[in-house]
Write a protein that holds these residues in place. Structure first.
Motif, short mmCIF file in Angstrom:
data_model
loop_
_atom_site.label_atom_id
_atom_site.label_comp_id
_atom_site.label_asym_id
_atom_site.label_seq_id
_atom_site.Cartn_x
_atom_site.Cartn_y
_atom_site.Cartn_z
N LYS A 99 19.82 -51.03 10.04
CA LYS A 99 20.81 -50.01 10.36
C LYS A 99 20.69 -49.55 11.81
O LYS A 99 21.65 -49.03 12.39
CB LYS A 99 20.65 -48.81 9.41
CG LYS A 99 19.30 -48.13 9.48
CD LYS A 99 19.17 -47.05 8.41
CE LYS A 99 17.84 -46.32 8.46
NZ LYS A 99 16.70 -47.18 8.12
N GLY A 136 26.83 -47.78 -0.30
CA GLY A 136 26.27 -46.60 0.37
C GLY A 136 25.96 -46.82 1.83
O GLY A 136 25.76 -45.87 2.57
N ILE A 137 25.91 -48.09 2.28
CA ILE A 137 25.67 -48.35 3.71
C ILE A 137 26.84 -49.17 4.25
O ILE A 137 26.78 -50.39 4.33
CB ILE A 137 24.33 -49.09 3.93
CG1 ILE A 137 23.18 -48.25 3.42
CG2 ILE A 137 24.13 -49.39 5.40
CD1 ILE A 137 21.82 -48.79 3.78
N TYR A 144 30.85 -46.88 8.48
CA TYR A 144 30.76 -45.46 8.85
C TYR A 144 29.31 -44.97 8.80
O TYR A 144 28.84 -44.28 9.72
CB TYR A 144 31.63 -44.64 7.89
CG TYR A 144 31.51 -43.14 8.04
CD1 TYR A 144 31.89 -42.50 9.20
CD2 TYR A 144 31.02 -42.37 6.98
CE1 TYR A 144 31.80 -41.12 9.32
CE2 TYR A 144 30.92 -41.00 7.08
CZ TYR A 144 31.30 -40.38 8.26
OH TYR A 144 31.19 -39.01 8.37
N PHE A 145 28.60 -45.34 7.76
CA PHE A 145 27.20 -44.94 7.61
C PHE A 145 26.36 -45.49 8.77
O PHE A 145 25.56 -44.76 9.36
CB PHE A 145 26.66 -45.46 6.27
CG PHE A 145 25.34 -44.88 5.85
CD1 PHE A 145 25.27 -43.80 5.00
CD2 PHE A 145 24.16 -45.44 6.29
CE1 PHE A 145 24.06 -43.26 4.60
CE2 PHE A 145 22.93 -44.92 5.90
CZ PHE A 145 22.88 -43.82 5.05
N LEU A 181 24.30 -43.47 11.74
CA LEU A 181 22.88 -43.72 11.98
C LEU A 181 22.64 -44.18 13.42
O LEU A 181 21.62 -43.85 14.03
CB LEU A 181 22.34 -44.75 11.00
CG LEU A 181 22.07 -44.25 9.58
CD1 LEU A 181 21.75 -45.42 8.66
CD2 LEU A 181 20.95 -43.24 9.55
N TRP A 183 19.88 -36.53 3.91
CA TRP A 183 20.67 -37.04 5.03
C TRP A 183 21.96 -37.61 4.52
O TRP A 183 21.98 -38.58 3.75
CB TRP A 183 19.91 -38.12 5.81
CG TRP A 183 20.50 -38.33 7.18
CD1 TRP A 183 20.16 -37.68 8.32
CD2 TRP A 183 21.55 -39.23 7.54
NE1 TRP A 183 20.93 -38.11 9.38
CE2 TRP A 183 21.79 -39.08 8.93
CE3 TRP A 183 22.31 -40.16 6.84
CZ2 TRP A 183 22.75 -39.81 9.62
CZ3 TRP A 183 23.28 -40.90 7.53
CH2 TRP A 183 23.49 -40.70 8.90
N ASP A 184 23.08 -36.98 4.92
CA ASP A 184 24.41 -37.40 4.54
C ASP A 184 25.21 -37.62 5.82
O ASP A 184 25.21 -36.76 6.70
CB ASP A 184 25.08 -36.33 3.67
CG ASP A 184 26.48 -36.72 3.27
OD1 ASP A 184 27.41 -36.49 4.07
OD2 ASP A 184 26.66 -37.24 2.16
N PRO A 185 25.89 -38.76 5.99
CA PRO A 185 26.56 -39.04 7.26
C PRO A 185 27.63 -38.01 7.62
O PRO A 185 27.81 -37.69 8.81
CB PRO A 185 27.17 -40.43 7.05
CG PRO A 185 27.19 -40.65 5.58
CD PRO A 185 26.04 -39.88 5.03
N SER A 186 28.36 -37.48 6.64
CA SER A 186 29.40 -36.50 6.94
C SER A 186 28.80 -35.17 7.39
O SER A 186 29.30 -34.52 8.31
CB SER A 186 30.29 -36.29 5.71
OG SER A 186 30.96 -37.49 5.38
#
Length: 564
Positions: A84, A227-228, A231-232, A236, A449-452
């Motif tokens: 990532k 989940g990855i 956008y994720f 990261l 940890w949440d990307p949004s």
């Protein structure tokens, strides 16, 4: 995790490694007599030592276990749990000279130079917390891996203490010199850890052709797992770009090369070595998946995917191999912990003790304080590891998130001269409130940890930096000029820099191709000082392009290995 019971040869290999690495560290640090040598290694490390140092401090023991488990569960796409940050790595070439040109021992001193003493103290408090939690997490993570892999033959907390004793012995004496040399040597053991199991299990599964016959085709897809997504990974990437600048060990691990090229080379290629090791961990995960699918050793599935690494160790390793495995895990963690111990001592001594307690004392006095404070902070990390760390992952996520929030003001202050101390303070407090407030409102863990949530917090922090800075007074002009003159002046020669280079730093850097893109990001033409763009930024551009070529080459290599 599948258990392994240690044999005499395994104990000999493990104990022999611990003794050998202690002796190497003590011998390497025999000549360390000053704070400059202890905290920064005299800034004389060559590119090979810098590669080993960056690789060692960035590689942790839980990584092969977690990634092999992810690949076992999802197939080749599980590689993105480690890759990532693949697309962050080329930027390390651009960032490395910053840590050299600031000409400081700690990042807290950089914050003080840019924003004043109060921000320097705030950063120092954050950094000491960062070191304490990260050392605790790494010690506990390595101890858990070894204890589980050996079927509980050695208790977790006993392993934490044993690792601490070893790296304290050589780090206390030799400082960063000892840490760098042991990082370099331990890097070879980490490589062994990554690839040792592959030839031992290759024929058992029939190589790539055999695995392709056994496993479903989608197990060899590089598409990101659930989940990855894009956008994720993008979030990261932003997290890594901003947070890496503010992590408190960066000046010691990146800025201590004998010249800027050594710093660049070490930071870029040390981290790409880590990315390459990821391929070995992926192969191990796929091999175990093929073994269990065929029902080898009477096992048709694993209850916990993270048992995959232990399963391979139990059934593939030769006598003494388990000892080598344990030594490799120890190497991965002690490399980082030894550097953190020295860095935390430097931070406490330079930014708290010397500024707030004893302002004028001999260098020998501060060297003693650095050694003792490094030991004390390490022991605090041990206590944290023994009594407070439950889930290692949560502890790492917490420190990485906080580094990003601190990095908004630090990186923003390098890119944007108008940023001031009040804006920097706002850029730290506002995203912390937004981030933790959103998780609290959702009823989730605060170290989640949440990307949004990250994006909302990041935008809030950047907005705070800009708005508060524009609404308050700018920083004093003399301090700003001094700070940016350092960043515009190549650091080769340091204190012996010719006066004409310092006076015309921007012109000299542009003429020699050593002007920095990051420092001049908002005024690239002015930064070029009349030179063509490709001439003024030649070194930045050449390494950045090479970094992207390597990143894309690794992606192509993974596709070729498992697809053709």
């Amino acid at each position: 995790m599948t258990s392994i019971h240690l044999k005499l040869i395994d104990w000999i290999v493990t104990i022999g490694y611990l003794c050998a690495i202690t002796i190497v560290g003590l011998l390497a640090g025999r000549g360390v007599k000053t704070t400059r040598s202890y905290f920064l290694g005299g800034r004389k490390f060559n590119k090979w030592l810098m590669i080993g140092q960056s690789f060692g401090t960035g590689t942790h023991a839980e990584m092969p276990v977690s990634l092999a488990g992810a690949v076992y569960a999802t197939g080749l796409s599980g590689i993105w749990f480690q890759w990532k940050n693949l697309f962050v790595t080329p930027f390390y070439w651009l960032f490395a000279p910053l840590f050299r040109r600031v000409r400081r021992t700690t990042t807290a001193e950089v914050m003080e130079d840019r924003y004043g003493s109060q921000l320097g103290i705030i950063y120092a408090v954050f950094a000491l917390g960062f070191f304490t939690i990260n050392m605790a997490s790494m010690l506990k993570g390595a101890a858990k891996v070894i204890s589980q892999a050996t079927g509980g033959d050695v208790p977790v907390n006993a392993l934490v203490i044993a690792m601490t004793v070893v790296f304290l012995c050589y780090s206390t004496v030799g400082g960063l010199v000892a840490a760098a040399w042991t990082d370099f040597l331990q890097g070879f053991l980490i490589l062994v850890l990554s690839f040792l199991l592959i030839p031992l299990g290759w024929t058992r599964v029939g190589g790539i052709d055999g695995m392709r016959q056994i496993l479903d085709p989608d197990r060899f897809s590089l598409a990101t797992p659930h989940g990855i997504g894009v956008y994720f990974i993008l979030m990261l990437t932003l997290n890594g770009l901003i947070g890496i600048v503010a992590q408190p060990h960066m000046i010691a691990s990146v800025g201590t090369g004998k010249d800027e090229n050594a710093c660049r080379t070490g930071f870029l290629y040390g981290n790409f070595t880590k990315r390459f090791c990821t391929l070995g961990w992926v192969v191990i995960g796929l091999m175990v998946l093929a073994m269990t699918t065929r029902g080898l050793y009477g096992v048709h599935s694993l209850v916990d995917p993270e048992e995959a690494f232990g399963f391979a160790c139990r059934h593939l390793l030769f006598p003494g191999g388990v000892g080598l495995l344990i030594a490799s895990v120890l190497a991965a963690n002690m490399a980082a912990c030894s550097a953190f111990m020295v860095n935390s001592g430097a931070l406490f001594t330079r930014n708290l003790y010397q500024k707030c307690m004893v302002r004028s004392a001999s260098d020998r006095h501060y060297l003693l304080v650095g050694r003792l404070s490094g030991i004390a902070i390490t022991l605090l990390g041990v206590l944290y590891a023994v009594f407070l760390v439950g889930r290692v992952l949560y502890s790492f996520l917490l420190t990485e998130t906080m580094s990003t929030f601190v990095g908004i003001g630090l990186l923003g202050g390098i890119v944007w001269p108008r940023a001031n101390r009040w804006g920097a303070l706002g850029s730290l407090l506002v995203p912390i409130l937004v981030n933790f407030g959103l998780y609290f409102a959702r009823g989730q863990r605060l170290d989640q940890w949440d990307p949004s949530v990250f994006l909302a917090s990041l935008l809030a922090g950047i907005s705070a930096l800009i708005l508060v800075s524009l609404l308050t007074k700018p920083e004093p002009e003399p301090a700003l000029q001094s700070f940016f003159r350092n960043l515009q002046t190549p650091s080769e020669g340091d204190v012996h820099q010719p006066s004409e280079q310092i006076a015309g730093s921007k012109q000299y850097a542009a003429a020699s191709g050593k002007q920095l893109l990051v420092v001049n990001l908002l005024h690239l033409r002015r930064g070029a000082a009349g030179k063509p763009f490709v001439v003024a930024y030649r070194e930045d551009l050449a390494g950045f392009i090479a970094g992207w070529a390597i990143a894309l080459g690794m992606l192509a290599l993974a596709w070729l290995l498992f697809k053709l």
